[in-house]
Design a protein around this motif. Structure first.
Motif, PDB file in Angstrom:
ATOM      1  N   LYS A   9       0.906  -1.107  -0.039  1.00 37.90           N
ATOM      2  CA  LYS A   9      -0.112   0.045  -0.143  1.00 37.90           C
ATOM      3  C   LYS A   9       0.838   1.370   0.136  1.00 37.90           C
ATOM      4  O   LYS A   9       2.021   0.880   0.510  1.00 37.90           O
ATOM      5  N   MET A  11      -2.820  -5.330   4.853  1.00 36.35           N
ATOM      6  CA  MET A  11      -2.592  -6.425   5.656  1.00 36.35           C
ATOM      7  C   MET A  11      -3.571  -6.609   7.080  1.00 36.35           C
ATOM      8  O   MET A  11      -3.584  -7.645   7.648  1.00 36.35           O
ATOM      9  N   HIS A  24      -4.602   5.686  15.004  1.00 38.78           N
ATOM     10  CA  HIS A  24      -3.027   4.862  14.417  1.00 38.78           C
ATOM     11  C   HIS A  24      -2.072   5.791  14.862  1.00 38.78           C
ATOM     12  O   HIS A  24      -1.718   6.872  14.286  1.00 38.78           O
ATOM     13  N   ASN A  50       1.999   6.164  15.440  1.00 41.61           N
ATOM     14  CA  ASN A  50       3.279   5.715  15.226  1.00 41.61           C
ATOM     15  C   ASN A  50       4.347   6.290  15.938  1.00 41.61           C
ATOM     16  O   ASN A  50       4.239   7.374  16.274  1.00 41.61           O
ATOM     17  N   TYR A  87       9.638  10.415   5.090  1.00 43.86           N
ATOM     18  CA  TYR A  87       8.182  10.713   5.175  1.00 43.86           C
ATOM     19  C   TYR A  87       7.899  12.275   4.941  1.00 43.86           C
ATOM     20  O   TYR A  87       8.505  12.763   5.969  1.00 43.86           O
ATOM     21  N   ASP A 112      -0.158   7.741   3.481  1.00 38.60           N
ATOM     22  CA  ASP A 112       0.785   6.560   3.644  1.00 38.60           C
ATOM     23  C   ASP A 112       0.156   5.715   4.926  1.00 38.60           C
ATOM     24  O   ASP A 112       0.305   4.659   5.047  1.00 38.60           O
ATOM     25  N   THR A 113      -0.247   6.649   6.002  1.00 36.21           N
ATOM     26  CA  THR A 113      -0.702   6.062   7.195  1.00 36.21           C
ATOM     27  C   THR A 113      -2.206   5.874   7.468  1.00 36.21           C
ATOM     28  O   THR A 113      -2.564   4.710   7.654  1.00 36.21           O
ATOM     29  N   HIS A 118      -4.345   3.086   5.891  1.00 33.78           N
ATOM     30  CA  HIS A 118      -4.900   1.801   6.321  1.00 33.78           C
ATOM     31  C   HIS A 118      -6.161   1.777   6.821  1.00 33.78           C
ATOM     32  O   HIS A 118      -7.109   0.838   7.077  1.00 33.78           O
ATOM     33  N   TYR A 171       4.092   1.766  18.981  1.00 32.64           N
ATOM     34  CA  TYR A 171       3.070   1.629  18.039  1.00 32.64           C
ATOM     35  C   TYR A 171       1.589   1.241  18.357  1.00 32.64           C
ATOM     36  O   TYR A 171       1.474  -0.096  18.906  1.00 32.64           O
ATOM     37  N   TRP A 228       5.247  -1.460  13.270  1.00 35.24           N
ATOM     38  CA  TRP A 228       4.098  -2.215  12.582  1.00 35.24           C
ATOM     39  C   TRP A 228       4.645  -3.678  12.175  1.00 35.24           C
ATOM     40  O   TRP A 228       3.988  -4.553  12.318  1.00 35.24           O
TER      41      TRP A 228
HETATM   42  C1  ISE Z   1       3.976   2.654   6.948  1.00 42.07           C
HETATM   43  O1  ISE Z   1       4.151   2.509   5.626  1.00 42.07           O
HETATM   44  C2  ISE Z   1       2.885   1.365   7.056  1.00 42.07           C
HETATM   45  O2  ISE Z   1       2.111   0.973   6.281  1.00 42.07           O
HETATM   46  C3  ISE Z   1       2.532   1.200   8.456  1.00 42.07           C
HETATM   47  O3  ISE Z   1       1.520   0.230   8.831  1.00 42.07           O
HETATM   48  C4  ISE Z   1       1.881   2.450   9.101  1.00 42.07           C
HETATM   49  O4  ISE Z   1       1.451   2.339  10.436  1.00 42.07           O
HETATM   50  C5  ISE Z   1       2.974   3.667   9.080  1.00 42.07           C
HETATM   51  O5  ISE Z   1       2.236   4.888   9.222  1.00 42.07           O
HETATM   52  C6  ISE Z   1       3.227   3.759   7.480  1.00 42.07           C
HETATM   53  O6  ISE Z   1       4.025   5.023   7.290  1.00 42.07           O
END
Ligand code: ISE
Ligand code: NAD
Length: 337
Positions: A94, A123, A152, A154, A161, A169-170, A173, A232, A269
């Motif tokens: 992703k 995933m 979510h 991090n 980033y 990107d975050t 999901h 996380y 992650w």
């Molecule tokens: C990273 O690319 C992911 O996909 C992680 O699952 C996510 O928590 C993170 O924030 C992303 O940068």
């Protein structure tokens, strides 16, 4: 039969997937790898694998049956399109691509070929806790769903980033989880900006509060933060008419002593979703070996990216922005396996 997989992008997740393909999963072999940073690709090489000078050379390699794309998001389109053109199955991390236009080019190419070749690495759909949450919702245990709270968090993010990635990107999901949890599309997005964390990188709105309105009226609020520091931390709670269902702590063991209790917060992650990553890739390997594919489709990747692009527009406009999707092509009307 052994599936020969080529990996494009040998950074954090590329290396982690190479590890699981080589040492954890069955029916698969890492046959090749590449990275724009060839030193990194060589360092990640496993015995018997070829290090290619480019992603295009890897895709053309007759010893590569299927391709894993784990390079940066903006580079996914080029490799996914090349994989489709070569008639090879592609597992793309992703986001499928970070823009609506790039996702549409991928969708047009796959639809023109008439068969699904691309799977997107959301995933969380394979995580035992998320699956139990979805089972509680779809099984009617908490009555009709009304809303979902998600977080979510991090601990930190790498230098590569950028600020838009908090959404693209975050939170992407969480967008996929919302679509999957409620079998519905997101109709509108609003983004609220809490006070900026003193730990945020310059120019970042961190944390953010992303409000997703599902087409059926369910509301999903997502707290997305990328400098939480302590670990996380992934949360999700669905509120229904008759009760609530939520993800439990992923502490392993909760230790109670001296009048208090404590458990471990996952480091990142990789730790939190280790079994989900194993399960999603094993399912893909088994499906591809059987001449099929599995997992989230190009439509899922496209829809999530369009919601995120709309979220970025909402971030800038400070307004509620409606999500506009194409009509679903016939190729994606059958649900993903
Ligand atoms: C990273 O690319 C992911 O996909 C992680 O699952 C996510 O928590 C993170 O924030 C992303 O940068
Ligand atoms: P990373 O920066 O650690 O690694 C990316 C690698 O891609 C680097 O080695 C870089 O040199 C290489 N690369 C960049 N451009 C390239 C190109 N044109 N051709 C070949 N290689 C190229 O990043 P990462 O954290 O491993 O993320 C990679 C992808 O995986 C991203 O799309 C990210 O969103 C996704 N990801 C998904 C999860 C998840 O939870 N599913 C977790 C982490 C990363």
């Amino acid at each position: 039969m052994t599936l020969n997989v080529g990996v494009i992008g040998t950074g954090m997740i590329g290396q982690d997937h190479i590890r699981r393909l080589s040492r954890v999963l069955s029916g698969v072999r890492v046959a090749a790898m590449t990275d724009v940073d060839l030193t990194r690709a060589r360092a990640a090489a496993v015995e018997g694998a070829t290090v290619h000078e480019s992603g295009q050379a890897l895709i053309a390699d007759p010893d590569v049956d299927a391709v894993l794309v784990t390079s940066w998001g903006p580079t996914h389109e080029e490799y996914v399109l090349a994989g489709i053109a070569a008639g090879k199955q592609v597992f793309c991390e992703k986001p499928l691509a970070p823009t609506r236009a790039a996702c549409e080019r991928i969708m047009d190419a796959e639809v023109a070929g008439g068969r699904r070749l691309v799977s997107v690495g959301f995933m969380r759909r394979y995580d035992a806790q998320y699956r139990a949450l979805k089972a509680a919702v779809t099984g009617g245990e908490i009555g009709a769903p009304l809303l979902m709270h998600a977080a979510h968090r991090n601990p930190s993010v790498p230098d590569t980033y950028t600020s838009d990635m908090i959404i693209s990107d975050t939170a992407v999901h969480d967008v996929d989880v919302a679509r999957w949890m409620f079998d519905d599309e997101v109709a509108a997005v609003t983004v609220l900006k809490p006070r900026v964390s003193a730990k945020a990188k310059a120019g970042f709105h961190d944390p953010l509060f992303v409000l997703l309105e599902m087409a059926n009226g369910v509301l999903v609020d997502v707290e997305a933060s990328v400098n939480a520091g302590f670990g996380y931390d992934i949360r999700g709670e669905v509120v229904g008419e008759d009760g609530t269902a939520e993800l439990s702590e992923s502490a392993g063991a909760v230790v109670k002593r001296a009048g208090s209790y404590a458990g471990r917060v996952p480091r990142d992650w990789r730790e939190r979703f280790v079994h989900a990553f194993d399960a999603e890739l094993q399912a893909w390997i088994d499906a591809v070996t059987g001449g099929d594919t599995s997992g989230p489709s190009v439509w899922d990747g496209y829809a999530a990216t369009v919601v995120c692009e709309t979220g970025l527009a909402a971030l800038r406009s400070d307004a509620r922005e409606p999500v506009v999707l194409r009509d679903v092509p016939d190729l994606y009307k059958e649900p993903s396996r």
